[in-house]
Scaffold this active site. Sequence first.
Site, PDB file in Angstrom:
ATOM      1  N   SER A   1       3.069  -3.345   4.246  1.00  0.00           N
ATOM      2  CA  SER A   1       2.817  -4.736   4.111  1.00  0.00           C
ATOM      3  C   SER A   1       3.911  -4.904   3.167  1.00  0.00           C
ATOM      4  O   SER A   1       5.626  -3.711   3.403  1.00  0.00           O
ATOM      5  CB  SER A   1       1.887  -5.417   2.423  1.00  0.00           C
ATOM      6  OG  SER A   1       0.598  -5.317   3.316  1.00  0.00           O
TER       7      SER A   1
ATOM      8  N   SER B   1      -0.432  -5.552   8.063  1.00  0.00           N
ATOM      9  CA  SER B   1       0.756  -6.104   7.159  1.00  0.00           C
ATOM     10  C   SER B   1       0.359  -7.170   6.487  1.00  0.00           C
ATOM     11  O   SER B   1       0.477  -8.329   7.147  1.00  0.00           O
ATOM     12  CB  SER B   1       2.577  -6.283   8.307  1.00  0.00           C
ATOM     13  OG  SER B   1       3.286  -6.158   6.482  1.00  0.00           O
ATOM     14  N   GLY B   2       0.504  -7.255   5.002  1.00  0.00           N
ATOM     15  CA  GLY B   2       0.911  -8.396   4.429  1.00  0.00           C
ATOM     16  C   GLY B   2       2.001  -8.837   3.998  1.00  0.00           C
ATOM     17  O   GLY B   2       3.008  -8.752   2.935  1.00  0.00           O
TER      18      GLY B   2
ATOM     19  N   TYR C   1       0.589  -1.326   0.010  1.00  0.00           N
ATOM     20  CA  TYR C   1      -0.167   0.108  -0.333  1.00  0.00           C
ATOM     21  C   TYR C   1       0.869   1.275  -0.035  1.00  0.00           C
ATOM     22  O   TYR C   1       1.393   0.861   0.866  1.00  0.00           O
ATOM     23  CB  TYR C   1      -0.914  -0.150   1.578  1.00  0.00           C
ATOM     24  CG  TYR C   1      -1.622   1.263   1.202  1.00  0.00           C
ATOM     25  CD1 TYR C   1      -2.585   1.491   0.943  1.00  0.00           C
ATOM     26  CD2 TYR C   1      -1.067   2.234   2.378  1.00  0.00           C
ATOM     27  CE1 TYR C   1      -3.611   2.637   0.867  1.00  0.00           C
ATOM     28  CE2 TYR C   1      -2.017   3.288   3.048  1.00  0.00           C
ATOM     29  CZ  TYR C   1      -2.943   3.583   2.226  1.00  0.00           C
ATOM     30  OH  TYR C   1      -4.056   4.463   2.040  1.00  0.00           O
TER      31      TYR C   1
ATOM     32  N   ASN D   1       7.411  -2.024   3.008  1.00  0.00           N
ATOM     33  CA  ASN D   1       6.617  -0.815   3.249  1.00  0.00           C
ATOM     34  C   ASN D   1       6.024  -1.463   4.736  1.00  0.00           C
ATOM     35  O   ASN D   1       4.419  -1.438   4.909  1.00  0.00           O
ATOM     36  CB  ASN D   1       5.071  -0.660   1.867  1.00  0.00           C
ATOM     37  CG  ASN D   1       4.174   0.444   2.263  1.00  0.00           C
ATOM     38  OD1 ASN D   1       5.134   1.254   2.028  1.00  0.00           O
ATOM     39  ND2 ASN D   1       2.913   0.064   2.554  1.00  0.00           N
TER      40      ASN D   1
END
Length: 372
Positions: A239, A277-278, A129, A201
């Site tokens: 993420s 967070s992914g 993101y 990120n």
Amino acid sequence: MRVRDLGIRIGVGTPGAFNAITDVPGVRVGHHTVQRGSGDNAVNTGVTVIEPRAQAASLQPCFAGVHVLNGNGDATGLEWIREAGLLTTPIAYTNTHSVGVVRDALVAAEREMGKARTYWCMPTVLETYDGVLNDIWGQHVTAEHVHAALAAAQSGPVAEGCVGGGTGMICHEFKGGIGSASRVLDSAAGGWTVGVLVQANYGVRGALRVAGYPVGQVLGAVHSPFSAPRNVGEPGMGSIVITLATDAPLLPHQCTRLAQRASVGLARVGGGTEDSSGDIFIAFSTGNSLPAANFGHPGPPTSTVQMVNNDHISALFSAAADAVEEAIVNALLAATDLEAHGSKVLALKPEQLLDALQAVGWRAAPGVADKA
């Protein structure tokens, strides 16, 4: 400036010639950066592509595996990798709202390349993101940008920091983005290479660790984290997506095991614990030559493949963890300050990192020059 240029050694082992994912023979990386406007109209985003082979992945698939540490993210093509154990397309990184257009552009590129054969594809696209620094709702990534990234794909040194898919990313409340690193095993351990490319990120300032030292505790006190408008979320949200490549002959389940070790490298830097967070990781191996998928015109019913015996796989796991750790720090150091949409995110400067390391007891290894 990269982490090794500062005399900082992360983990053990020796990097490849480029200290990048492109040290794995045949792997190529391409970026296209999209930046225009300023203030509330600023666009800071892009596309990064990883090509696993010198020729099209559909013509020579790779064994591959996937690991999801935390699923607060999205991706395409992962189910086919899990099911078949094969990577048959490039891997692309972009922002959260541009996954669809990147996926469609990769489909179109595959169709253009493969008009003469019956084939379908499900491209692998990963996202993080960038809505703090980018007009993410504007969906400014286009098919032309994807084609430009594919055209730019090459071996050699990999551009890092605010480039391609990493242009608008934030890591540990510093400017983040793309980072890469590699490790080459000793000949006695197989001599194989493990390379990594991250789009970082994620993370809060206080959790940041470099080479095992809690530098975030010092940096958070001395250098104020960025402040963003309240409507864009809390500090640390975001993420990380990670691709690991190796020329070791791994089977699909072994690629999955290698992908899991990205979690170790991420944890060492201070990530992997955020609900927001992914954390999605892919590993692929170029160590076997596999036939192209050719539906309706099948080839021979069997293929001969090799595999690394489990007694010898630990060195690859260690290399993966070290390379991920180093790639994240390289992403931080390569980034530059960026201000947009009411937020100003500062990059981690080399002298700031060295000062923080020394404040918590780190000293450069004997004989390693300080080049900062």
